[in-house]
Scaffold this motif. Structure first.
Motif, PDB file in Angstrom:
ATOM      1  N   GLY A 159       0.795  -1.212   0.000  1.00 35.32           N
ATOM      2  CA  GLY A 159       0.000   0.000   0.000  1.00 35.32           C
ATOM      3  C   GLY A 159       0.832   1.268   0.000  1.00 35.32           C
ATOM      4  N   ARG A 160       2.061   1.183   0.476  1.00 35.06           N
ATOM      5  CA  ARG A 160       2.931   2.358   0.580  1.00 35.06           C
ATOM      6  C   ARG A 160       3.878   2.508  -0.593  1.00 35.06           C
ATOM      7  NH1 ARG A 160       5.744   1.217   6.220  1.00 35.06           N
ATOM      8  NH2 ARG A 160       6.972   3.006   5.558  1.00 35.06           N
ATOM      9  N   SER A 161       4.075   1.469  -1.394  1.00 34.13           N
ATOM     10  CA  SER A 161       5.162   1.444  -2.375  1.00 34.13           C
ATOM     11  C   SER A 161       4.808   2.194  -3.647  1.00 34.13           C
ATOM     12  CB  SER A 161       5.529  -0.003  -2.720  1.00 34.13           C
ATOM     13  OG  SER A 161       6.007  -0.683  -1.582  1.00 34.13           O
ATOM     14  N   ARG A 162       5.814   2.810  -4.214  1.00 30.96           N
ATOM     15  CA  ARG A 162       5.664   3.506  -5.486  1.00 30.96           C
ATOM     16  C   ARG A 162       5.862   2.557  -6.656  1.00 30.96           C
ATOM     17  NH1 ARG A 162       9.364   8.565  -7.678  1.00 30.96           N
ATOM     18  NH2 ARG A 162       7.916   9.280  -9.289  1.00 30.96           N
ATOM     19  N   LEU A 163       6.656   1.525  -6.458  1.00 26.83           N
ATOM     20  CA  LEU A 163       6.957   0.546  -7.495  1.00 26.83           C
ATOM     21  C   LEU A 163       7.146  -0.800  -6.821  1.00 26.83           C
ATOM     22  CD1 LEU A 163       7.742  -0.008 -10.525  1.00 26.83           C
ATOM     23  CD2 LEU A 163      10.108   0.421  -9.847  1.00 26.83           C
ATOM     24  N   VAL A 164       6.712  -1.868  -7.495  1.00 24.88           N
ATOM     25  CA  VAL A 164       6.857  -3.223  -6.966  1.00 24.88           C
ATOM     26  C   VAL A 164       7.656  -4.052  -7.958  1.00 24.88           C
ATOM     27  CG1 VAL A 164       5.685  -5.319  -6.198  1.00 24.88           C
ATOM     28  CG2 VAL A 164       4.678  -3.080  -5.697  1.00 24.88           C
ATOM     29  N   LEU A 165       8.786  -4.580  -7.507  1.00 23.31           N
ATOM     30  CA  LEU A 165       9.591  -5.515  -8.280  1.00 23.31           C
ATOM     31  C   LEU A 165       9.348  -6.913  -7.739  1.00 23.31           C
ATOM     32  CD1 LEU A 165      13.027  -3.624  -8.300  1.00 23.31           C
ATOM     33  CD2 LEU A 165      11.155  -3.412  -9.940  1.00 23.31           C
ATOM     34  N   VAL A 166       9.141  -7.860  -8.637  1.00 30.59           N
ATOM     35  CA  VAL A 166       8.905  -9.239  -8.222  1.00 30.59           C
ATOM     36  C   VAL A 166       9.930 -10.130  -8.913  1.00 30.59           C
ATOM     37  CG1 VAL A 166       7.256 -11.131  -8.058  1.00 30.59           C
ATOM     38  CG2 VAL A 166       6.437  -8.763  -7.981  1.00 30.59           C
ATOM     39  N   GLY A 167      10.776 -10.778  -8.112  1.00 30.85           N
ATOM     40  CA  GLY A 167      11.705 -11.762  -8.649  1.00 30.85           C
ATOM     41  C   GLY A 167      11.005 -13.096  -8.776  1.00 30.85           C
ATOM     42  N   ALA A 168      10.704 -13.501  -9.998  1.00 29.42           N
ATOM     43  CA  ALA A 168       9.889 -14.695 -10.232  1.00 29.42           C
ATOM     44  C   ALA A 168      10.596 -15.939  -9.729  1.00 29.42           C
ATOM     45  CB  ALA A 168       9.564 -14.824 -11.719  1.00 29.42           C
ATOM     46  N   GLY A 169       9.798 -16.876  -9.249  1.00 30.62           N
ATOM     47  CA  GLY A 169      10.336 -18.136  -8.755  1.00 30.62           C
ATOM     48  C   GLY A 169       9.196 -19.051  -8.344  1.00 30.62           C
ATOM     49  N   LEU A 178       2.074 -12.592  -5.309  1.00 28.54           N
ATOM     50  CA  LEU A 178       1.646 -12.226  -6.658  1.00 28.54           C
ATOM     51  C   LEU A 178       0.138 -11.975  -6.705  1.00 28.54           C
ATOM     52  CD1 LEU A 178       3.747 -14.633  -8.907  1.00 28.54           C
ATOM     53  CD2 LEU A 178       3.791 -12.145  -8.973  1.00 28.54           C
ATOM     54  N   GLU A 179      -0.615 -12.766  -5.968  1.00 30.62           N
ATOM     55  CA  GLU A 179      -2.060 -12.573  -5.931  1.00 30.62           C
ATOM     56  C   GLU A 179      -2.409 -11.225  -5.303  1.00 30.62           C
ATOM     57  OE1 GLU A 179      -6.050 -15.084  -4.599  1.00 30.62           O
ATOM     58  OE2 GLU A 179      -4.065 -15.699  -3.913  1.00 30.62           O
ATOM     59  N   GLN A 180      -1.697 -10.856  -4.222  1.00 30.35           N
ATOM     60  CA  GLN A 180      -1.939  -9.561  -3.589  1.00 30.35           C
ATOM     61  C   GLN A 180      -1.541  -8.411  -4.511  1.00 30.35           C
ATOM     62  OE1 GLN A 180      -3.599  -9.436  -0.589  1.00 30.35           O
ATOM     63  NE2 GLN A 180      -3.683 -11.641  -1.048  1.00 30.35           N
ATOM     64  N   VAL A 181      -0.447  -8.577  -5.230  1.00 30.68           N
ATOM     65  CA  VAL A 181      -0.003  -7.538  -6.167  1.00 30.68           C
ATOM     66  C   VAL A 181      -1.068  -7.305  -7.228  1.00 30.68           C
ATOM     67  CG1 VAL A 181       1.673  -7.017  -7.983  1.00 30.68           C
ATOM     68  CG2 VAL A 181       2.469  -7.861  -5.770  1.00 30.68           C
ATOM     69  N   ARG A 182      -1.591  -8.391  -7.788  1.00 31.23           N
ATOM     70  CA  ARG A 182      -2.595  -8.232  -8.853  1.00 31.23           C
ATOM     71  C   ARG A 182      -3.860  -7.563  -8.327  1.00 31.23           C
ATOM     72  NH1 ARG A 182      -7.015 -10.204 -10.493  1.00 31.23           N
ATOM     73  NH2 ARG A 182      -7.071 -11.775  -8.862  1.00 31.23           N
ATOM     74  N   LYS A 183      -4.225  -7.830  -7.078  1.00 30.12           N
ATOM     75  CA  LYS A 183      -5.467  -7.291  -6.532  1.00 30.12           C
ATOM     76  C   LYS A 183      -5.353  -5.830  -6.114  1.00 30.12           C
ATOM     77  CE  LYS A 183      -7.318 -11.645  -4.659  1.00 30.12           C
ATOM     78  NZ  LYS A 183      -7.649 -12.371  -3.400  1.00 30.12           N
ATOM     79  N   THR A 184      -4.155  -5.392  -5.696  1.00 26.91           N
ATOM     80  CA  THR A 184      -4.062  -4.098  -5.018  1.00 26.91           C
ATOM     81  C   THR A 184      -3.163  -3.069  -5.686  1.00 26.91           C
ATOM     82  OG1 THR A 184      -2.222  -4.871  -3.612  1.00 26.91           O
ATOM     83  CG2 THR A 184      -4.462  -5.232  -2.796  1.00 26.91           C
ATOM     84  N   VAL A 185      -2.366  -3.440  -6.678  1.00 25.20           N
ATOM     85  CA  VAL A 185      -1.355  -2.536  -7.230  1.00 25.20           C
ATOM     86  C   VAL A 185      -1.691  -2.188  -8.673  1.00 25.20           C
ATOM     87  CG1 VAL A 185       1.106  -2.209  -7.699  1.00 25.20           C
ATOM     88  CG2 VAL A 185       0.391  -3.537  -5.701  1.00 25.20           C
ATOM     89  N   ASP A 186      -1.462  -0.937  -9.039  1.00 27.07           N
ATOM     90  CA  ASP A 186      -1.578  -0.496 -10.432  1.00 27.07           C
ATOM     91  C   ASP A 186      -0.591  -1.316 -11.269  1.00 27.07           C
ATOM     92  OD1 ASP A 186      -1.425   0.766 -12.888  1.00 27.07           O
ATOM     93  OD2 ASP A 186      -1.212   2.780 -12.073  1.00 27.07           O
ATOM     94  N   PRO A 187      -1.075  -2.048 -12.268  1.00 28.10           N
ATOM     95  CA  PRO A 187      -0.168  -2.918 -13.044  1.00 28.10           C
ATOM     96  C   PRO A 187       0.984  -2.172 -13.707  1.00 28.10           C
ATOM     97  CG  PRO A 187      -2.327  -2.732 -14.095  1.00 28.10           C
ATOM     98  CD  PRO A 187      -2.461  -2.156 -12.730  1.00 28.10           C
ATOM     99  N   ARG A 188       0.823  -0.883 -13.974  1.00 25.87           N
ATOM    100  CA  ARG A 188       1.903  -0.120 -14.592  1.00 25.87           C
ATOM    101  C   ARG A 188       3.031   0.187 -13.611  1.00 25.87           C
ATOM    102  NH1 ARG A 188      -1.806   4.612 -16.713  1.00 25.87           N
ATOM    103  NH2 ARG A 188      -2.645   4.175 -14.613  1.00 25.87           N
TER     104      ARG A 188
END
Length: 312
Positions: A159-169, A178-188
């Motif tokens: 909720g606080r982050s300006r950008l989210v990096l995800v190291g896939a694995g 990843l599920e939380q990212v898709r639900k709560t973060v602007d995909p851009r």
């Protein structure tokens, strides 16, 4: 105890540097005593063969160990910087892949995760959730350490982050993230980093296909890059349509410069107008380092030729 460990690593790095200097001088003196000439070139080769493993296995490892023992705590990094953070989520196995150091002059003492942190530092402080029970954090993103409440911490940081990096694995924890990212973060504002070979990526995207509204795309064949784990990434449009980005890394293009160049739309969306200038500065520094290395090699060869044919 931590201070003693840091001092030991620092002394190990200094000792390794001194040992290289002593060996190079000793080899030069011995080749000169034996008559110089062609032996001078033999001495250069021997000095290189002896110095490189000492530099790689003693100096670099001790210096990285020193940085790990003196790294900033993630909570302290967040408190010290008022900007929204860049959150780095990943499978913990990615930590080992990004612990390797570079092969060029500018990156020789930096791990891949440090180069990743440098690329996004102007956006905000890069932070990651630490692996439970690890004795030392990796060199790179400051770690926040939490217990069983780690999911609440991740939600808060998302909720606080300006950008989210995800190291896939792989792993249930990363899948939940990843599920939380898709639900709560602007995909851009999401970048999915891919430390994979092509076949590993195909396995990964089939395992997370149900998390995204659109299938993840395939990747073109990835070029080899010995000192880089991350060679590709995915960025996302507003509707979560993923776009593959091949970073095109080689010994003349570092990870930081490749990210600044190929993720330009992400930096533009974040209103970071400084990215082009930083990319040009990276290219200028790399050109300067290569020029100095070439000049040093040319002068060394010239001196050797003078010793063989003129000053003998």
């Amino acid at each position: 105890m931590q201070a003693l460990r840091a001092a030991a690593y620092f002394c190990g790095a200094v000792t390794g540097c001194l040992l290289i200097v002593v060996l190079v001088v000793a080899i030069a003196l011995v080749s000169d005593r034996l008559g110089g000439g062609a032996l001078y070139f033999v001495g250069l080769v021997v000095a290189h063969l002896v110095s490189q493993p000492i530099g790689r296995h003693v100096v670099v490892r001790c210096w990285v160990g020193f940085k790990r023992t003196t790294s900033t705590d993630g909570w302290s990094a967040l408190a010290a910087d008022p900007r929204p953070p860049v959150l780095y989520l990943r499978s913990f196995t990615v930590d080992d892949q990004l612990a390797r150091t570079g092969e060029t002059a500018l990156d020789y003492f930096r791990t891949e995760e440090e180069r990743l942190a440098r690329a996004f530092a102007p956006i905000g402080p890069l932070v990651a959730v630490g692996r439970p029970g690890e004795p030392l954090p990796p060199a790179g993103a400051p770690r926040v350490y939490v217990g069983d409440e780690w999911r609440d911490t991740v939600r808060d940081l998302l909720g606080r982050s300006r950008l989210v990096l995800v190291g896939a694995g792989r792993g249930d924890g990363l899948r939940w993230e990843l599920e939380q990212v898709r639900k709560t973060v602007d995909p851009r504002r999401v970048v999915l980093l891919l430390p994979f070979e092509n076949w590993e990526y195909d396995h990964f995207r089939s395992g997370v296909a149900d998390l995204f509204p659109h299938p993840l795309p395939g990747l073109p064949p990835l070029p080899g890059a010995d000192d880089h784990a991350i060679r590709a990434a995915l960025t996302f449009r507003e509707d979560w349509t993923a776009e593959p980005v091949v970073l095109g890394l080689d010994r003349s293009t570092g990870l930081e410069a490749a990210l600044l160049h190929h993720l330009a739309p992400v930096f533009a969306h974040l209103d970071d107008s400084r990215a082009p200038a930083r990319l040009q500065r990276q290219r200028d520094l790399r050109w300067l380092a290569l020029s100095l290395a070439g000049l040093t090699a040319a002068l060394t060869m010239l001196w050797g030729l003078l010793r063989v044919f003129v000053l003998r």
